[in-house]
Scaffold this active site. Structure first.
Site, PDB file in Angstrom:
ATOM      1  N   ASP A  49      63.455  16.003 -20.555  1.00 41.76           N
ATOM      2  CA  ASP A  49      64.284  16.048 -19.337  1.00 41.76           C
ATOM      3  C   ASP A  49      63.409  16.286 -18.106  1.00 41.76           C
ATOM      4  OD1 ASP A  49      63.801  18.532 -20.512  1.00 41.76           O
ATOM      5  OD2 ASP A  49      65.776  19.381 -20.075  1.00 41.76           O
ATOM      6  N   LYS A  90      61.175  17.621 -27.160  1.00 39.97           N
ATOM      7  CA  LYS A  90      62.400  18.364 -26.828  1.00 39.97           C
ATOM      8  C   LYS A  90      62.509  19.515 -27.821  1.00 39.97           C
ATOM      9  CE  LYS A  90      66.134  19.146 -24.509  1.00 39.97           C
ATOM     10  NZ  LYS A  90      66.113  19.629 -23.111  1.00 39.97           N
ATOM     11  N   TYR A 142      65.917   6.150 -34.315  1.00 38.15           N
ATOM     12  CA  TYR A 142      66.307   4.779 -34.659  1.00 38.15           C
ATOM     13  C   TYR A 142      66.187   4.495 -36.159  1.00 38.15           C
ATOM     14  CZ  TYR A 142      66.304   3.223 -29.742  1.00 38.15           C
ATOM     15  OH  TYR A 142      66.577   3.046 -28.406  1.00 38.15           O
ATOM     16  N   ASP A 155      62.284   4.925 -25.051  1.00 41.65           N
ATOM     17  CA  ASP A 155      63.230   3.916 -24.563  1.00 41.65           C
ATOM     18  C   ASP A 155      63.753   4.318 -23.186  1.00 41.65           C
ATOM     19  OD1 ASP A 155      65.093   1.736 -24.656  1.00 41.65           O
ATOM     20  OD2 ASP A 155      66.652   3.184 -25.179  1.00 41.65           O
TER      21      ASP A 155
HETATM   22  C1  IPM Z   1      64.640  -1.776 -25.620  1.00 44.87           C
HETATM   23  C2  IPM Z   1      66.108  -1.874 -25.966  1.00 44.87           C
HETATM   24  C3  IPM Z   1      66.302  -1.723 -27.461  1.00 44.87           C
HETATM   25  C4  IPM Z   1      65.869  -0.329 -27.836  1.00 44.87           C
HETATM   26  C5  IPM Z   1      67.719  -1.977 -27.937  1.00 44.87           C
HETATM   27  C6  IPM Z   1      68.208  -3.296 -27.523  1.00 44.87           C
HETATM   28  C7  IPM Z   1      67.863  -1.832 -29.414  1.00 44.87           C
HETATM   29  O1  IPM Z   1      66.834  -0.960 -25.229  1.00 44.87           O
HETATM   30  O2  IPM Z   1      63.861  -2.596 -26.128  1.00 44.87           O
HETATM   31  O3  IPM Z   1      64.274  -0.931 -24.815  1.00 44.87           O
HETATM   32  O4  IPM Z   1      66.633   0.620 -27.707  1.00 44.87           O
HETATM   33  O5  IPM Z   1      64.727  -0.220 -28.258  1.00 44.87           O
HETATM   34 MN    MN Z   2      65.667   0.056 -23.705  1.00 45.68          MN
END
Ligand code: IPM
Ligand code: MN
Ligand code: NAD
Length: 362
Positions: free
Chosen positions: A223, A190, A139, A247
């Site tokens: 995975d 991974k 990210y 996530d």
């Molecule tokens: C989460 C969401 C967010 C992320 C998105 C909306 C950017 O999916 O909070 O899990 O990927 O962190």
């Molecule tokens: Mn999410």
């Protein structure tokens, strides 16, 4: 009695409905226990705000939010109105990254009575805590697109792991494991297919783990970890994972808990440099927005995490117990197999809270 300044950011879609229920539960908690006072202020930052002002939040939004003790967030995004890559980066990700909220805590356990898809599993059968890196990794926003529209178009999105970023999240996971009296940390990685960043992550994990001889560890490729969450979630205790892996695994956790309307998360800067932000794991659910049927449980759980973080452990337990009363006995929204509305479910939690507060005082 302490007064806590709380910024409410309902955001988009069902975020508006569920944050309202979170706020009402917090009000009831203050009234029934007298343990705290809330000074809450709501901000209209959303995709609608974007359409009016050309940005999801104003330029000085982080300065404004910095004056609060904590933030309760709903959800961000209406992809049919504003492209997700704009709203998420100007909204929720701007707060997480701008405030260096580098820990994203996402518990997964079964509340009483909720319909897990796992055969034969009930409350107490699994209780895992995902410690998600929240500031960099996949990210980090490192990449770009060139030659757009041509047949030789290129798109790059590069994972960024820094020693500081990786070490602090892994160390946090071990410290938290110690603090909670837990015993085991799983390194989600991974490093078989990806030979640079996850291999580095593994090396840092091993270095940090050596400082915690009382805690056992294992290494699980993401995975296989996804499959293991479904087939034997009870074998997990604390997991530490990069931003994207955390996530994905936390939505699997939500499915195991009965619905994405259940899991909550805490975004924390452990050094206290900026206010923490609490939010449901789910998004704005455009498919059910405006129908008044979203589960408020995840946001009420997030509010409980906030109450605990603000130093009221007993009161946080009270909210969780009230949630458990409701999940055990009805007033569930359709995603959880019931026919209650968002407001019905929130009202039931507040009733349960009052009933528990009365019996505790008797
Ligand atoms: C989460 C969401 C967010 C992320 C998105 C909306 C950017 O999916 O909070 O899990 O990927 O962190
Ligand atoms: Mn999410
Ligand atoms: P989502 O979590 O919004 O919805 C996925 C599914 O779960 C939908 O079927 C939805 O109806 C259901 N669901 C989610 N929350 C629920 C609740 N409280 N009660 C009942 N059902 C619920 O994910 P999505 O559809 O992939 O994303 C929708 C939008 O939300 C997108 O713009 C996405 O980027 C955004 N998003 C934001 C956040 C955030 O702000 N933290 C998190 C995830 C997704």
């Amino acid at each position: 009695m302490s007064t806590h300044r709380i910024a409410l950011l309902p955001g988009d879609g069902i975020g508006v409905d569920v944050v309202r229920e979170g706020q009402l539960v917090l009000d009831t908690l203050a009234q029934t226990t007298g343990a705290m006072r809330w000074d809450m202020q709501e901000f209209p930052w959303s995709c609608d705000y974007y359409l009016q002002h050309g940005q999801y939040m104003p330029d000085d939004a982080l300065d404004t939010l910095d004056g609060f003790d904590a933030i309760l967030y709903g959800a961000c995004g209406l992809p049919d109105v504003v492209p997700d890559e704009i709203s998420q980066h100007q909204g929720v990700l701007r707060v997480r990254q701008g405030f260096e909220l580098y820990v994203n805590l996402r518990p997964a356990r079964l509340l009483p009575g909720l319909p897990t898809p796992l055969a034969g599993k009930g409350p107490g059968d699994f209780d895992l805590l995902c410690v998600r890196e929240n500031s960099e990794g996949e990210y980090a926003g490192c990449g770009g697109r060139v030659h757009q529209g041509s047949s030789y178009e290129v798109a790059l999105q590069t994972t960024v792991f820094t020693r500081e970023g990786v070490e602090r999240i892994i160390r946090y996971a071990f410290d938290l494991t110690m603090r909670l009296g837990r015993r085991h940390v799983t390194n989600v990685t991974k490093s078989n297919a990806l030979q640079f960043a996850p291999v580095f992550w593994d090396e840092v994990f091993e270095e940090v783990a050596a400082d915690y001889p009382g805690i056992t560890t294992d290494r699980n490729l993401v995975d296989a970890a996804a499959a293991r969450m479904v087939s034997s979630p009870e074998t997990f205790d604390v997991l530490v994972a990069s931003n994207l892996f955390g996530d994905i695994l936390s939505d699997i956790g939500g499915a195991l808990m009965g619905s994405l309307g259940v899991p909550a998360s805490a975004n924390i800067n452990p050094e206290g440099a900026h206010p923490p932000m609490f939010e449901p794991v789910h998004g704005s659910a455009p498919d059910i927005a405006g129908q008044g049927i979203a589960s408020p449980i995840a946001t009420i759980w997030a509010a409980a995490m906030m109450v605990e973080h603000l130093g009221h452990a007993k009161e946080a337990e009270l909210v969780m117990a009230a949630l458990g009363d409701v999940t055990a006995s009805g007033a569930l929204t359709p995603d959880l197999g019931g026919d209650a509305t968002t407001a019905d479910c929130g009202a039931a939690v507040r009733d349960a809270l009052r009933a528990r507060a009365v019996s505790a005082a008797a």
